[in-house]
Scaffold this motif. Sequence first.
Motif, mmCIF file in Angstrom:
data_model
loop_
_atom_site.group_PDB
_atom_site.id
_atom_site.type_symbol
_atom_site.label_atom_id
_atom_site.label_comp_id
_atom_site.label_asym_id
_atom_site.label_seq_id
_atom_site.Cartn_x
_atom_site.Cartn_y
_atom_site.Cartn_z
ATOM 1 N N TYR A 188 4.838 -60.243 -5.893
ATOM 2 C CA TYR A 188 3.940 -61.383 -5.717
ATOM 3 C C TYR A 188 4.648 -62.630 -5.193
ATOM 4 C CZ TYR A 188 0.648 -65.086 -6.829
ATOM 5 O OH TYR A 188 -0.187 -66.169 -6.746
ATOM 6 N N ASP A 189 5.814 -62.938 -5.723
ATOM 7 C CA ASP A 189 6.495 -64.176 -5.355
ATOM 8 C C ASP A 189 6.928 -64.208 -3.894
ATOM 9 O OD1 ASP A 189 6.186 -65.216 -7.866
ATOM 10 O OD2 ASP A 189 8.148 -64.550 -8.583
ATOM 11 N N SER A 190 7.066 -63.055 -3.274
ATOM 12 C CA SER A 190 7.612 -63.005 -1.910
ATOM 13 C C SER A 190 6.554 -62.806 -0.840
ATOM 14 C CB SER A 190 8.651 -61.877 -1.808
ATOM 15 O OG SER A 190 8.032 -60.614 -2.016
ATOM 16 N N PHE B 231 -1.983 -52.696 -3.510
ATOM 17 C CA PHE B 231 -2.222 -53.851 -4.365
ATOM 18 C C PHE B 231 -1.233 -53.907 -5.527
ATOM 19 C CE2 PHE B 231 -6.868 -55.111 -3.299
ATOM 20 C CZ PHE B 231 -6.536 -55.111 -1.952
ATOM 21 N N ARG B 232 -0.826 -52.756 -6.035
ATOM 22 C CA ARG B 232 0.191 -52.767 -7.085
ATOM 23 C C ARG B 232 1.527 -53.267 -6.534
ATOM 24 N NH1 ARG B 232 -1.425 -47.041 -10.060
ATOM 25 N NH2 ARG B 232 -2.982 -47.933 -11.467
ATOM 26 N N ASN C 183 -4.565 -74.897 -5.788
ATOM 27 C CA ASN C 183 -3.293 -74.326 -5.346
ATOM 28 C C ASN C 183 -2.410 -73.816 -6.481
ATOM 29 O OD1 ASN C 183 -2.154 -76.631 -6.454
ATOM 30 N ND2 ASN C 183 -1.602 -77.565 -4.493
ATOM 31 N N GLU C 184 -2.848 -73.977 -7.738
ATOM 32 C CA GLU C 184 -2.052 -73.470 -8.849
ATOM 33 C C GLU C 184 -2.053 -71.949 -8.924
ATOM 34 O OE1 GLU C 184 -2.402 -77.085 -12.119
ATOM 35 O OE2 GLU C 184 -3.338 -75.156 -12.497
ATOM 36 N N SER C 185 -3.158 -71.330 -8.505
ATOM 37 C CA SER C 185 -3.262 -69.881 -8.669
ATOM 38 C C SER C 185 -4.397 -69.319 -7.832
ATOM 39 C CB SER C 185 -3.509 -69.538 -10.140
ATOM 40 O OG SER C 185 -3.854 -68.184 -10.297
ATOM 41 N N ARG D 216 -1.368 -66.656 2.245
ATOM 42 C CA ARG D 216 -2.714 -66.185 2.621
ATOM 43 C C ARG D 216 -3.023 -64.853 1.943
ATOM 44 N NH1 ARG D 216 -6.184 -67.154 7.143
ATOM 45 N NH2 ARG D 216 -8.223 -67.241 6.186
ATOM 46 N N ILE D 217 -2.036 -63.956 1.907
ATOM 47 C CA ILE D 217 -2.237 -62.666 1.238
ATOM 48 C C ILE D 217 -2.374 -62.876 -0.265
ATOM 49 C CG2 ILE D 217 -1.228 -60.394 0.814
ATOM 50 C CD1 ILE D 217 0.134 -60.579 3.520
ATOM 51 N N LYS D 218 -1.594 -63.815 -0.817
ATOM 52 C CA LYS D 218 -1.718 -64.141 -2.243
ATOM 53 C C LYS D 218 -3.143 -64.557 -2.591
ATOM 54 C CE LYS D 218 2.945 -65.780 -3.424
ATOM 55 N NZ LYS D 218 3.737 -66.970 -3.811
#
Length: 659
Positions: free
Chosen positions: A480-482, A473-474, A571-573, A486-488
């Motif tokens: 995060y951006d890549s 998770f770290r 969809n913002e976050s 779905r995982i995000k």
Amino acid sequence: MANSTFDDSHFSGFNSQSFIPDTFQPPFYNPNPAFSLSSALEERGQNELWRGHKKRKDFSDLQDHFAMTLSLFGAGRIAMENSNRLLLSESLLRIYHDVLENNLSCWLAEDTCPYKMRQRRHEHLPIHQSPSSGRQILPEWGVSWTNRMYSRIKQLDRSARLAKLVHLTTSENRAASKALELSIMAFATQWAQGGRRWDGHCLVNRSEDEGLRDGFEQTLHRSVWEYANQALQNVSQVECFWVVFAELVFGLIPKPSSNYFDARSKERQNTDQDKSLKPSTLSQVMDIIDQGEPPIFIERGARKIHVLRNRFKSRQTGFHNHSTKIDEVPRQFSTEETQTVGLLYWLAIMFDTVSSSMNERPVVVSDEECQHEAAQEAVRNHIQTPVSSRGWELDLYAQEDPEKALAMRWPCPYEFVIRALPRSAAVKVLLFRYISYLQKSLRNAECSQVVEDIIQRTICVYRYWMRTHGALFRDLTRHYDSIPPRIKSWFPCISIPWHLGSLMLADLIEFVDTNRLGCNDYMTERQDACLVLKIRKESSIDMADLAAVLIPGLLGGIGLNKLPGFHFAVNESPLLTEPWTVLHVRAFSKASIFHLKEIEKLQKYQHFVFDHESKALQASVARLVNCVTALRFLGVKSRMAEAISIVLSESLNKCRPLG
């Protein structure tokens, strides 16, 4: 992406025209489509849905307009009403799909469900692929997913009635269906907060007109919540799978309230004379949190599914109700229907476990009744002896030997991480179950050895997570951006509640050690290792790091649409795709309090150890800013989060280093 546009196929089983029932005519209901979620639709590029309708210019009589009934409108009322109902229901259904069903695809995987519901005589019943089988992933784990649980529960309930496992009258059947639909509608209207917008740093448009605070979207949510609440009260005595799911969904929704700010103001007045930073801030935050309602609906749903699952198991084993005719051949349930019983039961156990520990209440279903089926099988095969106090076992929920577990890291194949996340969700629930054990032992004033045994087992769960899922998770936070959308959307909804559980564990261990309720040797070892501080620090820093990447615009340069293909309201976050918002509110509140205390401690000794611009102090302030901003952002859909963020912002302003 496959789910980037609204697709009716995602809602098989829903009737959009009947989702908002014809009888649902709350006093604010407006037949002019320009008012249905108007602010959200217009400000987020959805004007095409409302093209041709003139926006009303005069807002001064908005509240009076909401109070008008449908009978007061002209000849075109029915057509407008139907159009409004359809557009509104489709938008709300899409939110439900992108939030709850999205997360249920992760939490409720046949691979990780402890309740396979196999018949002992038919162990060959096919279950979905195990984690080690092949590289093919389930369709629900891809870029497009359906309303799987809604559809399966609807089908299961129909089959249960045909099999006479569930007995409903015609009126009860209608009431159960209405309760489920209204619960889903109430769940989705949490995101209909058109009066409050996020501009990248704070909520805006709150001060334009305080009279519009309870505008259409707020009134919509409050009224639908009341309708759903009444519908569930009408089926409180009904035991069926529809009602179970409705109660579990409704239990995730905080009761709409406008009292958080009033309570905060009163608390502030009472503590203005207190110069100590920590007590007044903590007491205000706890006062706001304590206004939450008890988890009555989750507990009701857990009781009912426990009864229904026992009834289902009796049917499987041939232990029928005495009223069943001897010559009657019982209807067989399909493999999918059987699995759905296990999945719904696991959902209720998960919710009950987290809710009971978070609210310091006893669990509804005891360990004896909800043991992992693998543990029950081991007892039947004489591999283990039945020990009622043994509790849940880590290796069963981790699905591996914890001592031999290896760290999971990103980047890695999508198939690998998409299987790891459901397993991490099960371990997260296990942590909360152990917290519940520890709370129970302290309530019952059990001996120090019992308390210590629970602490040691819980620490084993914590250390296992830190070696495996914590490392993954770290990595996901750093990259995060890549990572795929779905995982995000999945990993923060597991990681943030995990950190909440870790911070709760630290509080309990501190209580035990301060009051010397454990074993002396272990207490000394924990104190020497500063275990409580390490747990709090690791989780609070991880929370701040998560906030930095999850809040739109906080780091700058990142587009607002972080989850392409999701409904524009979420969809913002990924912070907006958490179905159980109070978990995030509590987690960020606890992390904020930790950082606040660290800042106060550093400021107290800065003249002796650090200079005024010390890096440690700057880092702590930046982390507190991240956590408070996360709460402020959650204020888009949670009044509780907004109220807490205001309290913490005031404390933050008092402790910021001067330039």
